[in-house]
Design an enzyme around this catalytic site. Structure first.
Site, PDB file in Angstrom:
ATOM      1  N   ASP A   7       0.867  -1.164   0.000  1.00  0.00           N
ATOM      2  CA  ASP A   7       0.000   0.000   0.000  1.00  0.00           C
ATOM      3  C   ASP A   7       0.914   1.227   0.000  1.00  0.00           C
ATOM      4  O   ASP A   7       2.114   1.126   0.277  1.00  0.00           O
ATOM      5  CB  ASP A   7      -0.886  -0.040   1.253  1.00  0.00           C
ATOM      6  CG  ASP A   7      -1.721   1.208   1.418  1.00  0.00           C
ATOM      7  OD1 ASP A   7      -2.441   1.562   0.470  1.00  0.00           O
ATOM      8  OD2 ASP A   7      -1.635   1.827   2.490  1.00  0.00           O
ATOM      9  N   ASP A   9      -0.161   5.145   0.948  1.00  0.00           N
ATOM     10  CA  ASP A   9      -0.415   6.106   2.029  1.00  0.00           C
ATOM     11  C   ASP A   9      -0.441   5.406   3.387  1.00  0.00           C
ATOM     12  O   ASP A   9      -1.218   4.477   3.600  1.00  0.00           O
ATOM     13  CB  ASP A   9      -1.755   6.807   1.802  1.00  0.00           C
ATOM     14  CG  ASP A   9      -1.787   7.585   0.500  1.00  0.00           C
ATOM     15  OD1 ASP A   9      -1.552   8.796   0.532  1.00  0.00           O
ATOM     16  OD2 ASP A   9      -2.038   6.962  -0.545  1.00  0.00           O
TER      17      ASP A   9
END
Length: 221
Positions: A7, A9
């Site tokens: 991922d 953020d």
């Protein structure tokens, strides 16, 4: 082969400062001033619409039509100043270098729009490190649907199910569960204290431990 998919953020980088600035640009345009602050970093990492909803609710002005109207404004403001406050988490690039040296393919699967994710990684000077990048709008579906994760893995030339997902949220945990692959959730982000309750295959307190954790969960064949 095996892949480690990240991922973005809250996992690779703390992007909350630039996200909050974009949201507050919208709130100022509404005449509300800066509604969100550093204490809302966890809200920021849940995305633009969540920031707008949270701020409008706090101001007693929640309206879905306003959220819809200002979401593109927020994206434009974010694109105009996407990396001035963003920092990569300590040790992440060193750990990725170790994983690559050991033969793992490396990619990104994010719910940030693909164009913004590409722009951010270019600005940070690390885009070339990642062999694939799949964003929220790359496919017709987004996480927690497993297909974006599979696509990020396939683009690396690796079997779709031969990966591990490194993330920071219930969305990442649910994506990995739907895909039938292990998840590693980081504990150093704004919501880190909540990660254990999601029961991932592993928790990560520091990126220096990542190569060892990955090797235990997804050994190279």
């Amino acid at each position: 082969m095996a892949a480690v998919i990240f991922d973005l953020d809250g996992t690779l980088a703390d992007t909350s400062g630039d996200l909050l600035a974009a949201a507050n640009h919208c709130f100022r345009d509404m005449g509300l001033g800066d509604v969100l602050g550093p204490q809302d970093a966890g809200v920021a990492l849940r995305g633009g619409r969540m920031m707008l909803r949270t701020g409008l609710t706090r101001a007693g002005r929640m309206d879905d039509a306003v959220v819809d109207r200002y979401y593109p404004v927020l994206l434009d403001a974010y694109a105009a100043d996407i990396s001035s406050r963003t920092i990569l988490y300590p040790g992440v690039m060193d750990s990725i270098a170790v994983l690559k040296d050991h033969g793992y393919a490396i990619g990104i699967c994010t719910n940030k729009p693909e164009g913004l994710a590409e722009q951010l990684m270019q600005d940070l000077g690390v885009r070339d490190v990642f062999g694939s990048l799949v964003g929220a709008d790359t496919l017709p579906v987004r996480k927690p649907d497993p297909e974006p994760l599979f696509e990020a893995t396939r683009r690396l030339g690796v079997d779709a199910d031969a990966c591990v997902l490194v993330g920071d949220s219930d969305t990442d945990r649910n994506t990995a569960r739907a895909a039938g692959v292990p998840s590693i959730l980081v504990t150093f982000g704004p919501s880190g204290e909540d990660m254990a309750a999601l029961e991932p295959e592993a928790l990560l307190d520091d990126f220096t431990a990542l190569p060892t954790v990955v090797a235990a969960l997804r050994p190279l064949r």
